[in-house]
Design a protein around this motif. Structure first.
Motif, PDB file in Angstrom:
ATOM      1  N   ASN A  27     -13.137  45.522 -14.955  1.00 32.61           N
ATOM      2  CA  ASN A  27     -14.056  44.434 -14.623  1.00 32.61           C
ATOM      3  C   ASN A  27     -15.279  44.420 -15.538  1.00 32.61           C
ATOM      4  N   LYS A  28     -15.726  45.592 -15.992  1.00 30.76           N
ATOM      5  CA  LYS A  28     -16.834  45.652 -16.950  1.00 30.76           C
ATOM      6  C   LYS A  28     -16.422  45.037 -18.289  1.00 30.76           C
ATOM      7  N   LEU A  29     -15.176  45.268 -18.693  1.00 25.53           N
ATOM      8  CA  LEU A  29     -14.670  44.651 -19.922  1.00 25.53           C
ATOM      9  C   LEU A  29     -14.639  43.129 -19.800  1.00 25.53           C
ATOM     10  N   LEU A  30     -14.138  42.659 -18.668  1.00 28.50           N
ATOM     11  CA  LEU A  30     -14.045  41.216 -18.451  1.00 28.50           C
ATOM     12  C   LEU A  30     -15.423  40.570 -18.467  1.00 28.50           C
ATOM     13  N   ALA A  31     -16.424  41.278 -17.932  1.00 29.61           N
ATOM     14  CA  ALA A  31     -17.773  40.729 -17.870  1.00 29.61           C
ATOM     15  C   ALA A  31     -18.446  40.722 -19.241  1.00 29.61           C
ATOM     16  N   GLU A  32     -18.260  41.783 -20.025  1.00 27.38           N
ATOM     17  CA  GLU A  32     -18.926  41.871 -21.326  1.00 27.38           C
ATOM     18  C   GLU A  32     -18.250  41.018 -22.388  1.00 27.38           C
ATOM     19  N   PHE A  33     -16.953  40.819 -22.254  1.00 29.99           N
ATOM     20  CA  PHE A  33     -16.197  40.052 -23.256  1.00 29.99           C
ATOM     21  C   PHE A  33     -15.436  38.920 -22.577  1.00 29.99           C
ATOM     22  N   PRO A  34     -16.156  37.935 -22.056  1.00 31.24           N
ATOM     23  CA  PRO A  34     -15.495  36.829 -21.345  1.00 31.24           C
ATOM     24  C   PRO A  34     -14.544  36.063 -22.252  1.00 31.24           C
ATOM     25  N   GLY A  35     -13.383  35.767 -21.714  1.00 28.16           N
ATOM     26  CA  GLY A  35     -12.403  34.999 -22.466  1.00 28.16           C
ATOM     27  C   GLY A  35     -11.509  35.830 -23.364  1.00 28.16           C
ATOM     28  N   CYS A  36     -11.830  37.105 -23.552  1.00 28.18           N
ATOM     29  CA  CYS A  36     -11.027  37.962 -24.428  1.00 28.18           C
ATOM     30  C   CYS A  36      -9.941  38.715 -23.659  1.00 28.18           C
ATOM     31  N   PHE A  37     -10.241  39.092 -22.433  1.00 27.18           N
ATOM     32  CA  PHE A  37      -9.315  39.867 -21.616  1.00 27.18           C
ATOM     33  C   PHE A  37      -8.895  39.078 -20.387  1.00 27.18           C
ATOM     34  N   ALA A  38      -7.718  39.371 -19.924  1.00 28.31           N
ATOM     35  CA  ALA A  38      -7.269  38.833 -18.642  1.00 28.31           C
ATOM     36  C   ALA A  38      -6.536  39.933 -17.912  1.00 28.31           C
ATOM     37  N   PHE A  39      -6.842  40.064 -16.646  1.00 27.43           N
ATOM     38  CA  PHE A  39      -6.294  41.119 -15.813  1.00 27.43           C
ATOM     39  C   PHE A  39      -5.005  40.628 -15.167  1.00 27.43           C
ATOM     40  N   SER A  40      -3.901  41.274 -15.510  1.00 26.21           N
ATOM     41  CA  SER A  40      -2.632  40.872 -14.915  1.00 26.21           C
ATOM     42  C   SER A  40      -2.668  41.125 -13.405  1.00 26.21           C
ATOM     43  N   ILE A  41      -2.392  40.089 -12.644  1.00 30.97           N
ATOM     44  CA  ILE A  41      -2.466  40.189 -11.185  1.00 30.97           C
ATOM     45  C   ILE A  41      -1.103  40.600 -10.629  1.00 30.97           C
ATOM     46  N   SER A  42      -1.089  41.722  -9.947  1.00 28.59           N
ATOM     47  CA  SER A  42       0.160  42.263  -9.410  1.00 28.59           C
ATOM     48  C   SER A  42       0.550  41.581  -8.097  1.00 28.59           C
ATOM     49  N   HIS A  43       1.827  41.670  -7.782  1.00 28.21           N
ATOM     50  CA  HIS A  43       2.331  41.254  -6.479  1.00 28.21           C
ATOM     51  C   HIS A  43       2.350  42.471  -5.558  1.00 28.21           C
ATOM     52  N   THR A  44       2.094  42.269  -4.289  1.00 28.75           N
ATOM     53  CA  THR A  44       2.180  43.360  -3.329  1.00 28.75           C
ATOM     54  C   THR A  44       2.548  42.834  -1.955  1.00 28.75           C
ATOM     55  N   THR A  45       3.192  43.707  -1.178  1.00 31.02           N
ATOM     56  CA  THR A  45       3.548  43.344   0.193  1.00 31.02           C
ATOM     57  C   THR A  45       2.528  43.875   1.202  1.00 31.02           C
ATOM     58  N   ARG A  46       1.518  44.615   0.744  1.00 27.32           N
ATOM     59  CA  ARG A  46       0.524  45.132   1.690  1.00 27.32           C
ATOM     60  C   ARG A  46      -0.420  44.016   2.119  1.00 27.32           C
ATOM     61  N   ASN A  47      -1.110  44.244   3.225  1.00 30.27           N
ATOM     62  CA  ASN A  47      -2.061  43.263   3.719  1.00 30.27           C
ATOM     63  C   ASN A  47      -3.357  43.308   2.910  1.00 30.27           C
ATOM     64  N   PRO A  48      -4.033  42.179   2.777  1.00 29.19           N
ATOM     65  CA  PRO A  48      -5.306  42.169   2.038  1.00 29.19           C
ATOM     66  C   PRO A  48      -6.366  43.024   2.733  1.00 29.19           C
ATOM     67  N   ARG A  49      -7.183  43.703   1.942  1.00 30.57           N
ATOM     68  CA  ARG A  49      -8.334  44.416   2.475  1.00 30.57           C
ATOM     69  C   ARG A  49      -9.483  43.430   2.621  1.00 30.57           C
ATOM     70  N   PRO A  50     -10.496  43.780   3.396  1.00 32.06           N
ATOM     71  CA  PRO A  50     -11.636  42.867   3.561  1.00 32.06           C
ATOM     72  C   PRO A  50     -12.233  42.450   2.224  1.00 32.06           C
ATOM     73  N   GLY A  51     -12.362  41.135   2.020  1.00 30.47           N
ATOM     74  CA  GLY A  51     -12.951  40.613   0.789  1.00 30.47           C
ATOM     75  C   GLY A  51     -11.958  40.301  -0.304  1.00 30.47           C
ATOM     76  N   GLU A  52     -10.719  40.782  -0.178  1.00 27.26           N
ATOM     77  CA  GLU A  52      -9.720  40.508  -1.212  1.00 27.26           C
ATOM     78  C   GLU A  52      -9.204  39.076  -1.090  1.00 27.26           C
ATOM     79  N   VAL A  53      -8.941  38.474  -2.264  1.00 30.39           N
ATOM     80  CA  VAL A  53      -8.524  37.068  -2.306  1.00 30.39           C
ATOM     81  C   VAL A  53      -7.131  36.972  -2.920  1.00 30.39           C
ATOM     82  N   ASN A  54      -6.259  36.232  -2.262  1.00 31.28           N
ATOM     83  CA  ASN A  54      -4.904  36.019  -2.768  1.00 31.28           C
ATOM     84  C   ASN A  54      -4.952  35.254  -4.086  1.00 31.28           C
TER      85      ASN A  54
END
Length: 245
Positions: free
Chosen positions: A65-92
């Motif tokens: 997340n620090k990389l994404l913030a310092e170098f906007p538009g250069c990195f993208a975080f691959s979003i994984s699939h999961t069968t677990r339930n979301p934790r508080p604050g997590e967004v699908n």
């Protein structure tokens, strides 16, 4: 070029170069047409994806997340699939793609995952589509996966070959303290995480990763990570400047 030289030799020496120019140009155009065009996605794939791995609690997500913030538009975080339930604050769709077990199994059967594994009764996976979408956008794809995922990606045909980075805790005692401070672990789940940590650290000791970063002090670990990627960062930033982005 060799064809053009052969073409020259096939004409009388008195033949004027000006009369040959159209034929030489045609040779050049024919040669260029025979080469496959590089698409945007192929150009993006010239930058190696990053596979970051490490036990839960080592700060992998914080570093990314620090990389994404310092170098906007250069990195993208691959979003994984999961069968677990979301934790508080997590967004699908932002933290994970939260899916049912049936949906996950269907993607497995369709060979839709680059890697997938089961941990603590839940399934996790990195979809091939997610990696392709990031690569075609001209960004550097970041994959955050567990040890089994690393092994699967190493056996895959992903090209170019990713850069593998392991984030290591200062000690098992410090990792235990970090996990306990979350307040989300039971004694059983904590033991499973620590056992998994031991396995992951043993695997890292085999030389399976290109780089190992000990996250004792966050700022120091971040500078280490950024230093590893600085050449890729310059390349991506240069391409963005050329495109006026």
């Amino acid at each position: 070029m060799f064809k053009s030289i052969a073409l020259l030799r096939s004409f009388p020496t008195a033949f004027r170069i000006s009369e040959l120019r159209p034929l030489l140009l045609q040779q050049v155009f024919n040669s260029a047409a025979s080469q496959p065009a590089r698409t945007m996605s192929q150009q993006a794939l010239s930058v190696r994806p990053i596979v970051i791995s490490g036990p839960s609690g080592t700060g992998k997500s914080t570093l990314v997340n620090k990389l994404l913030a310092e170098f906007p538009g250069c990195f993208a975080f691959s979003i994984s699939h999961t069968t677990r339930n979301p934790r508080p604050g997590e967004v699908n769709g932002k933290d994970y793609h939260f899916v049912t077990k049936e949906e996950f199994v269907k993607l497995v059967e369709e060979n839709g995952f680059l890697e997938h594994a089961q941990f603590s009764g839940n399934m996790y996976g990195t979809s091939k589509k997610s990696v392709r979408d990031i690569s075609s956008s001209g960004q550097l794809c970041v994959l955050d996966v567990e040890i089994n995922g690393v092994k699967s990606i190493k056996q895959s045909d992903l090209s170019p070959k990713p850069r593998f980075i392991f984030i290591k805790p200062p000690s098992m005692e410090e990792l235990r303290r970090r996990l306990e401070s979350r307040g989300t672990e039971t004694e059983e789940s904590l033991k499973k995480r620590l056992d998994t940590t031991k396995e992951a650290m043993d695997y890292a000791d085999t030389g399976a990763y290109d780089h190992v970063i000990v996250n004792n002090e966050l700022d120091v670990a971040y500078e280490h990570l950024k230093g590893i990627l600085i050449e890729d960062l310059h390349k991506i930033q240069g391409d963005k400047l050329k495109k006026g982005q």
